[in-house]
Scaffold this motif. Sequence first.
Motif, PDB file in Angstrom:
ATOM      1  N   ILE A 261       0.848  -1.199   0.000  1.00  0.00           N
ATOM      2  CA  ILE A 261       0.000   0.000   0.000  1.00  0.00           C
ATOM      3  C   ILE A 261       0.882   1.248   0.000  1.00  0.00           C
ATOM      4  O   ILE A 261       0.666   2.177  -0.781  1.00  0.00           O
ATOM      5  CB  ILE A 261      -0.976  -0.012   1.200  1.00  0.00           C
ATOM      6  N   GLU A 262       1.909   1.240   0.863  1.00  0.00           N
ATOM      7  CA  GLU A 262       2.828   2.373   0.985  1.00  0.00           C
ATOM      8  C   GLU A 262       3.513   2.689  -0.341  1.00  0.00           C
ATOM      9  O   GLU A 262       3.662   3.844  -0.725  1.00  0.00           O
ATOM     10  CB  GLU A 262       3.920   1.998   1.997  1.00  0.00           C
ATOM     11  N   LYS A 263       3.952   1.639  -1.039  1.00  0.00           N
ATOM     12  CA  LYS A 263       4.697   1.825  -2.291  1.00  0.00           C
ATOM     13  C   LYS A 263       3.792   2.040  -3.494  1.00  0.00           C
ATOM     14  O   LYS A 263       4.264   2.269  -4.601  1.00  0.00           O
ATOM     15  CB  LYS A 263       5.581   0.596  -2.550  1.00  0.00           C
ATOM     16  N   GLY A 264       2.459   1.932  -3.271  1.00  0.00           N
ATOM     17  CA  GLY A 264       1.529   2.125  -4.380  1.00  0.00           C
ATOM     18  C   GLY A 264       1.390   0.904  -5.272  1.00  0.00           C
ATOM     19  O   GLY A 264       0.917   0.987  -6.397  1.00  0.00           O
ATOM     20  N   PHE A 265       1.809  -0.279  -4.766  1.00  0.00           N
ATOM     21  CA  PHE A 265       1.705  -1.524  -5.537  1.00  0.00           C
ATOM     22  C   PHE A 265       0.376  -2.232  -5.304  1.00  0.00           C
ATOM     23  O   PHE A 265      -0.036  -3.060  -6.097  1.00  0.00           O
ATOM     24  CB  PHE A 265       2.797  -2.538  -5.118  1.00  0.00           C
ATOM     25  N   GLY A 266      -0.252  -1.958  -4.178  1.00  0.00           N
ATOM     26  CA  GLY A 266      -1.465  -2.679  -3.795  1.00  0.00           C
ATOM     27  C   GLY A 266      -2.667  -2.195  -4.591  1.00  0.00           C
ATOM     28  O   GLY A 266      -2.886  -0.993  -4.728  1.00  0.00           O
ATOM     29  N   TYR A 267      -3.427  -3.147  -5.127  1.00  0.00           N
ATOM     30  CA  TYR A 267      -4.654  -2.824  -5.861  1.00  0.00           C
ATOM     31  C   TYR A 267      -5.779  -3.708  -5.361  1.00  0.00           C
ATOM     32  O   TYR A 267      -5.546  -4.869  -5.013  1.00  0.00           O
ATOM     33  CB  TYR A 267      -4.475  -3.055  -7.374  1.00  0.00           C
ATOM     34  N   VAL A 268      -6.989  -3.134  -5.352  1.00  0.00           N
ATOM     35  CA  VAL A 268      -8.161  -3.928  -4.994  1.00  0.00           C
ATOM     36  C   VAL A 268      -9.148  -3.875  -6.149  1.00  0.00           C
ATOM     37  O   VAL A 268      -9.277  -2.861  -6.835  1.00  0.00           O
ATOM     38  CB  VAL A 268      -8.849  -3.444  -3.694  1.00  0.00           C
ATOM     39  N   MET A 269      -9.810  -5.014  -6.365  1.00  0.00           N
ATOM     40  CA  MET A 269     -10.901  -5.056  -7.319  1.00  0.00           C
ATOM     41  C   MET A 269     -12.168  -5.070  -6.481  1.00  0.00           C
ATOM     42  O   MET A 269     -12.324  -5.929  -5.610  1.00  0.00           O
ATOM     43  CB  MET A 269     -10.822  -6.293  -8.211  1.00  0.00           C
ATOM     44  N   THR A 270     -13.013  -4.088  -6.728  1.00  0.00           N
ATOM     45  CA  THR A 270     -14.240  -3.993  -5.936  1.00  0.00           C
ATOM     46  C   THR A 270     -15.446  -4.407  -6.779  1.00  0.00           C
ATOM     47  O   THR A 270     -15.461  -4.212  -7.994  1.00  0.00           O
ATOM     48  CB  THR A 270     -14.464  -2.547  -5.426  1.00  0.00           C
ATOM     49  N   VAL A 271     -16.417  -5.011  -6.099  1.00  0.00           N
ATOM     50  CA  VAL A 271     -17.695  -5.347  -6.701  1.00  0.00           C
ATOM     51  C   VAL A 271     -18.732  -4.531  -5.938  1.00  0.00           C
ATOM     52  O   VAL A 271     -18.900  -4.710  -4.728  1.00  0.00           O
ATOM     53  CB  VAL A 271     -17.990  -6.868  -6.592  1.00  0.00           C
ATOM     54  N   ASP A 272     -19.359  -3.595  -6.654  1.00  0.00           N
ATOM     55  CA  ASP A 272     -20.313  -2.672  -6.016  1.00  0.00           C
ATOM     56  C   ASP A 272     -19.712  -2.036  -4.763  1.00  0.00           C
ATOM     57  O   ASP A 272     -20.364  -1.945  -3.715  1.00  0.00           O
ATOM     58  CB  ASP A 272     -21.628  -3.388  -5.691  1.00  0.00           C
ATOM     59  N   GLY A 273     -18.463  -1.614  -4.869  1.00  0.00           N
ATOM     60  CA  GLY A 273     -17.800  -0.898  -3.780  1.00  0.00           C
ATOM     61  C   GLY A 273     -17.171  -1.776  -2.714  1.00  0.00           C
ATOM     62  O   GLY A 273     -16.438  -1.292  -1.857  1.00  0.00           O
ATOM     63  N   GLU A 274     -17.455  -3.067  -2.746  1.00  0.00           N
ATOM     64  CA  GLU A 274     -16.906  -3.979  -1.730  1.00  0.00           C
ATOM     65  C   GLU A 274     -15.650  -4.669  -2.269  1.00  0.00           C
ATOM     66  O   GLU A 274     -15.630  -5.132  -3.411  1.00  0.00           O
ATOM     67  CB  GLU A 274     -17.961  -5.024  -1.368  1.00  0.00           C
ATOM     68  N   ILE A 275     -14.604  -4.738  -1.433  1.00  0.00           N
ATOM     69  CA  ILE A 275     -13.354  -5.350  -1.878  1.00  0.00           C
ATOM     70  C   ILE A 275     -13.540  -6.856  -2.056  1.00  0.00           C
ATOM     71  O   ILE A 275     -13.917  -7.560  -1.130  1.00  0.00           O
ATOM     72  CB  ILE A 275     -12.207  -5.066  -0.882  1.00  0.00           C
ATOM     73  N   ALA A 276     -13.292  -7.326  -3.272  1.00  0.00           N
ATOM     74  CA  ALA A 276     -13.475  -8.741  -3.588  1.00  0.00           C
ATOM     75  C   ALA A 276     -12.140  -9.442  -3.832  1.00  0.00           C
ATOM     76  O   ALA A 276     -11.979 -10.613  -3.495  1.00  0.00           O
ATOM     77  CB  ALA A 276     -14.363  -8.888  -4.824  1.00  0.00           C
ATOM     78  N   VAL A 277     -11.189  -8.724  -4.450  1.00  0.00           N
ATOM     79  CA  VAL A 277      -9.909  -9.328  -4.822  1.00  0.00           C
ATOM     80  C   VAL A 277      -8.786  -8.350  -4.508  1.00  0.00           C
ATOM     81  O   VAL A 277      -8.945  -7.137  -4.680  1.00  0.00           O
ATOM     82  CB  VAL A 277      -9.865  -9.663  -6.338  1.00  0.00           C
ATOM     83  N   TYR A 278      -7.667  -8.898  -4.046  1.00  0.00           N
ATOM     84  CA  TYR A 278      -6.472  -8.091  -3.818  1.00  0.00           C
ATOM     85  C   TYR A 278      -5.355  -8.567  -4.739  1.00  0.00           C
ATOM     86  O   TYR A 278      -5.248  -9.766  -5.023  1.00  0.00           O
ATOM     87  CB  TYR A 278      -5.987  -8.229  -2.363  1.00  0.00           C
ATOM     88  N   THR A 279      -4.546  -7.637  -5.220  1.00  0.00           N
ATOM     89  CA  THR A 279      -3.342  -8.008  -5.956  1.00  0.00           C
ATOM     90  C   THR A 279      -2.298  -6.908  -5.815  1.00  0.00           C
ATOM     91  O   THR A 279      -2.636  -5.766  -5.484  1.00  0.00           O
ATOM     92  CB  THR A 279      -3.638  -8.266  -7.450  1.00  0.00           C
ATOM     93  N   ALA A 280      -1.057  -7.273  -6.053  1.00  0.00           N
ATOM     94  CA  ALA A 280       0.019  -6.277  -6.119  1.00  0.00           C
ATOM     95  C   ALA A 280       0.464  -6.199  -7.577  1.00  0.00           C
ATOM     96  O   ALA A 280       0.713  -7.228  -8.204  1.00  0.00           O
ATOM     97  CB  ALA A 280       1.180  -6.691  -5.228  1.00  0.00           C
ATOM     98  N   LEU A 281       0.520  -4.976  -8.103  1.00  0.00           N
ATOM     99  CA  LEU A 281       0.989  -4.739  -9.469  1.00  0.00           C
ATOM    100  C   LEU A 281       2.252  -3.901  -9.384  1.00  0.00           C
ATOM    101  O   LEU A 281       2.229  -2.774  -8.884  1.00  0.00           O
ATOM    102  CB  LEU A 281      -0.078  -3.995 -10.285  1.00  0.00           C
ATOM    103  N   ILE A 282       3.340  -4.456  -9.864  1.00  0.00           N
ATOM    104  CA  ILE A 282       4.636  -3.803  -9.727  1.00  0.00           C
ATOM    105  C   ILE A 282       5.207  -3.559 -11.116  1.00  0.00           C
ATOM    106  O   ILE A 282       5.229  -4.470 -11.951  1.00  0.00           O
ATOM    107  CB  ILE A 282       5.575  -4.692  -8.876  1.00  0.00           C
TER     108      ILE A 282
END
Length: 170
Positions: A51-72
């Motif tokens: 999260i700090e480095k800006g790598f963390g991403y969340v995929m939300t379904v209707d605003g709710e966090i469903a999936v987490y991934t790191a994109l570098i």
Amino acid sequence: MNSEIRLRKAETEDRDAIWDIIQQAIERRKQDGSTQWQQGYPNLGTVESDIEKGFGYVMTVDGEIAVYTALILNDEPAYSTIEGAWLSNGEFVVVHRVAVDRKFAGQGLVKKLFDLIEDFTRSQGIQSIKVDTNFDNTAMLKILESKGYSYCGEVFLAGGMRKAFEKIII
């Protein structure tokens, strides 16, 4: 039912939800008999660092966090040594730490996530996506195959050999 699905950068306040999803994924891998993620990685520190480095991403379904991934972007030292060969040596997005909330499991959301990662990669003008996974992570191996990723060889990461894949986007 047409849900709104979005990919966005993870925020500090998402930390606990993300950590919960990762803990579920660690437990699922264990129940599947996988050795992946069973040695204390990823942990809460990993999430906070993402999260700090800006790598963390969340995929939300209707605003709710469903999936987490790191994109570098362009940065995975382990990928500089591969037993095999990458398809390209241009700029790339690395996909790490994909985890789905159990409430959203079995809905094809990881395939959707990879579509969104492709859109993101294209929008950044980046050539390809690189990803690795454990030999025994059959769910992810099937997804990568269905999404047209090419098996490139093996990389040594997080204490073990991983299967490495790449897909050219532009």
